[in-house]
Design a protein around this motif. Structure first.
Motif, PDB file in Angstrom:
ATOM      1  N   PHE A 173      -5.124   6.604  -3.471  1.00  0.00           N
ATOM      2  CA  PHE A 173      -6.513   7.071  -3.446  1.00  0.00           C
ATOM      3  C   PHE A 173      -7.524   6.002  -3.049  1.00  0.00           C
ATOM      4  CE2 PHE A 173      -4.414  10.122  -6.271  1.00  0.00           C
ATOM      5  CZ  PHE A 173      -4.751  11.296  -5.624  1.00  0.00           C
ATOM      6  N   ARG A 174      -7.172   4.733  -3.177  1.00  0.00           N
ATOM      7  CA  ARG A 174      -8.109   3.653  -2.850  1.00  0.00           C
ATOM      8  C   ARG A 174      -7.629   2.736  -1.732  1.00  0.00           C
ATOM      9  NH1 ARG A 174     -11.600   6.391  -4.829  1.00  0.00           N
ATOM     10  NH2 ARG A 174     -12.322   6.204  -6.946  1.00  0.00           N
ATOM     11  N   ASN A 175      -6.432   3.012  -1.210  1.00  0.00           N
ATOM     12  CA  ASN A 175      -5.868   2.187  -0.153  1.00  0.00           C
ATOM     13  C   ASN A 175      -5.812   0.713  -0.563  1.00  0.00           C
ATOM     14  OD1 ASN A 175      -4.659   2.015   2.417  1.00  0.00           O
ATOM     15  ND2 ASN A 175      -6.565   1.247   3.287  1.00  0.00           N
ATOM     16  N   GLN A 176      -5.424   0.482  -1.808  1.00  0.00           N
ATOM     17  CA  GLN A 176      -5.295  -0.868  -2.351  1.00  0.00           C
ATOM     18  C   GLN A 176      -3.822  -1.137  -2.671  1.00  0.00           C
ATOM     19  OE1 GLN A 176      -7.816  -0.968  -5.816  1.00  0.00           O
ATOM     20  NE2 GLN A 176      -9.690  -0.855  -4.622  1.00  0.00           N
ATOM     21  N   ILE A 210       0.869  -1.180   0.000  1.00  0.00           N
ATOM     22  CA  ILE A 210       0.000   0.000   0.000  1.00  0.00           C
ATOM     23  C   ILE A 210       0.905   1.230   0.000  1.00  0.00           C
ATOM     24  CG2 ILE A 210      -1.774   1.311   1.240  1.00  0.00           C
ATOM     25  CD1 ILE A 210      -2.832  -1.381   0.343  1.00  0.00           C
ATOM     26  N   CYS A 211       0.706   2.104  -0.959  1.00  0.00           N
ATOM     27  CA  CYS A 211       1.465   3.356  -1.025  1.00  0.00           C
ATOM     28  C   CYS A 211       0.538   4.458  -0.523  1.00  0.00           C
ATOM     29  CB  CYS A 211       1.924   3.636  -2.458  1.00  0.00           C
ATOM     30  SG  CYS A 211       2.889   5.140  -2.613  1.00  0.00           S
ATOM     31  N   ASP A 212       0.758   4.911   0.701  1.00  0.00           N
ATOM     32  CA  ASP A 212      -0.137   5.907   1.288  1.00  0.00           C
ATOM     33  C   ASP A 212       0.490   7.293   1.334  1.00  0.00           C
ATOM     34  OD1 ASP A 212       1.736   5.482   3.251  1.00  0.00           O
ATOM     35  OD2 ASP A 212       0.293   5.258   4.874  1.00  0.00           O
ATOM     36  N   ARG A 213       1.427   7.543   0.427  1.00  0.00           N
ATOM     37  CA  ARG A 213       2.091   8.837   0.365  1.00  0.00           C
ATOM     38  C   ARG A 213       2.036   9.406  -1.049  1.00  0.00           C
ATOM     39  NH1 ARG A 213       7.580   7.517   3.847  1.00  0.00           N
ATOM     40  NH2 ARG A 213       6.557   7.486   5.869  1.00  0.00           N
ATOM     41  N   THR A 220      10.598  13.437 -12.761  1.00  0.00           N
ATOM     42  CA  THR A 220      11.809  14.109 -12.292  1.00  0.00           C
ATOM     43  C   THR A 220      11.435  15.299 -11.421  1.00  0.00           C
ATOM     44  OG1 THR A 220      11.876  15.454 -14.291  1.00  0.00           O
ATOM     45  CG2 THR A 220      13.174  13.411 -14.318  1.00  0.00           C
ATOM     46  N   GLU A 221      12.398  16.162 -11.202  1.00  0.00           N
ATOM     47  CA  GLU A 221      12.236  17.305 -10.321  1.00  0.00           C
ATOM     48  C   GLU A 221      10.927  18.062 -10.553  1.00  0.00           C
ATOM     49  OE1 GLU A 221      16.483  16.332 -10.536  1.00  0.00           O
ATOM     50  OE2 GLU A 221      15.111  16.827 -12.145  1.00  0.00           O
ATOM     51  N   ASN A 222      10.352  18.483  -9.435  1.00  0.00           N
ATOM     52  CA  ASN A 222       9.131  19.293  -9.419  1.00  0.00           C
ATOM     53  C   ASN A 222       7.900  18.560  -9.938  1.00  0.00           C
ATOM     54  OD1 ASN A 222      10.546  21.566  -8.362  1.00  0.00           O
ATOM     55  ND2 ASN A 222      11.344  21.923 -10.417  1.00  0.00           N
ATOM     56  N   GLU A 223       7.959  17.248  -9.941  1.00  0.00           N
ATOM     57  CA  GLU A 223       6.792  16.460 -10.325  1.00  0.00           C
ATOM     58  C   GLU A 223       6.314  15.656  -9.123  1.00  0.00           C
ATOM     59  OE1 GLU A 223       7.022  15.676 -15.000  1.00  0.00           O
ATOM     60  OE2 GLU A 223       8.515  14.535 -13.874  1.00  0.00           O
ATOM     61  N   VAL A 224       5.050  15.285  -9.181  1.00  0.00           N
ATOM     62  CA  VAL A 224       4.392  14.553  -8.107  1.00  0.00           C
ATOM     63  C   VAL A 224       4.150  13.127  -8.584  1.00  0.00           C
ATOM     64  CG1 VAL A 224       2.281  14.416  -6.746  1.00  0.00           C
ATOM     65  CG2 VAL A 224       3.312  16.634  -7.220  1.00  0.00           C
ATOM     66  N   PHE A 225       4.344  12.157  -7.696  1.00  0.00           N
ATOM     67  CA  PHE A 225       4.060  10.770  -8.055  1.00  0.00           C
ATOM     68  C   PHE A 225       3.514  10.016  -6.859  1.00  0.00           C
ATOM     69  CE2 PHE A 225       8.303  10.384  -6.297  1.00  0.00           C
ATOM     70  CZ  PHE A 225       8.275   9.172  -5.634  1.00  0.00           C
ATOM     71  N   THR A 226       2.829   8.941  -7.156  1.00  0.00           N
ATOM     72  CA  THR A 226       2.333   8.004  -6.164  1.00  0.00           C
ATOM     73  C   THR A 226       1.814   6.787  -6.915  1.00  0.00           C
ATOM     74  OG1 THR A 226       0.943   7.744  -4.195  1.00  0.00           O
ATOM     75  CG2 THR A 226      -0.060   8.869  -6.071  1.00  0.00           C
ATOM     76  N   SER A 227       1.368   5.794  -6.189  1.00  0.00           N
ATOM     77  CA  SER A 227       0.576   4.721  -6.776  1.00  0.00           C
ATOM     78  C   SER A 227      -0.864   5.197  -6.702  1.00  0.00           C
ATOM     79  CB  SER A 227       0.738   3.426  -5.974  1.00  0.00           C
ATOM     80  OG  SER A 227      -0.315   2.540  -6.277  1.00  0.00           O
TER      81      SER A 227
END
Length: 158
Positions: free
Chosen positions: A53-56, A12-15, A41-48
């Motif tokens: 968003f779904r806690n999956q 789970i990626c919660d960040r 790269t720099e100044n970009e946002v990432f997550t799973s």
């Protein structure tokens, strides 16, 4: 740290991460082959996306490709900020727009049947400024072409 896993498939990626310095990729493994799905790269946002968003469990691995430094916002803090700070809703809208634009570009890129045209589209519309930083095997995977083909096409461009 270079080549560090920020999140592995099944976790789970919660960040929600913001890259201050460095490069990160998302990829999954199919039949023993790593398939890169995005590079930031720099100044970009990432997550799973499903993880955050779904806690999956996330479907892909997220790995740093360089020495990478990030700030992050945990999901509960993200929700708190959305509920209590109007400016966070504006930031959220901008992030949503950026994610959709990038998703549209990736879908379009994936549908181009010619390797040379895929590379040209990437260079003209996506992130040409990071081509020299991305390990060739990951860029080739992202563009769905063989590394040898990518090398030849890049030489032809110069």
């Amino acid at each position: 740290m270079k080549n560090r896993f920020i999140c592995e498939a099944g976790e789970i990626c919660d960040r929600l991460y913001f890259i201050k310095k460095g490069m990160v990729r998302g990829y999954f493994v199919s039949d023993g082959i790593e398939l890169t799905t995005w590079v930031d790269t720099e100044n970009e946002v990432f997550t799973s996306i499903t993880g955050f968003f779904r806690n999956q469990p996330c479907q892909e691995n997220i790995q740093s490709l360089e020495e990478t430094y990030c700030d992050y916002l945990e999901y509960e803090d993200y929700k708190y900020c959305l509920n209590n700070f109007p400016e966070m809703r504006q930031i959220n809208r901008i992030l949503l727009e950026e994610y959709y634009i990038l998703a549209e570009q990736r879908v379009y890129l994936a549908r181009i049947p010619n390797a040379q045209k895929r590379l040209a589209y990437y260079m003209e519309n996506m992130k040409p400024h990071i081509v020299e930083r991305i390990p060739r095997k990951h860029l080739a995977s992202y563009l769905a072409i063989r590394p040898e083909t990518l090398s030849r096409l890049l030489k032809e461009r110069h």
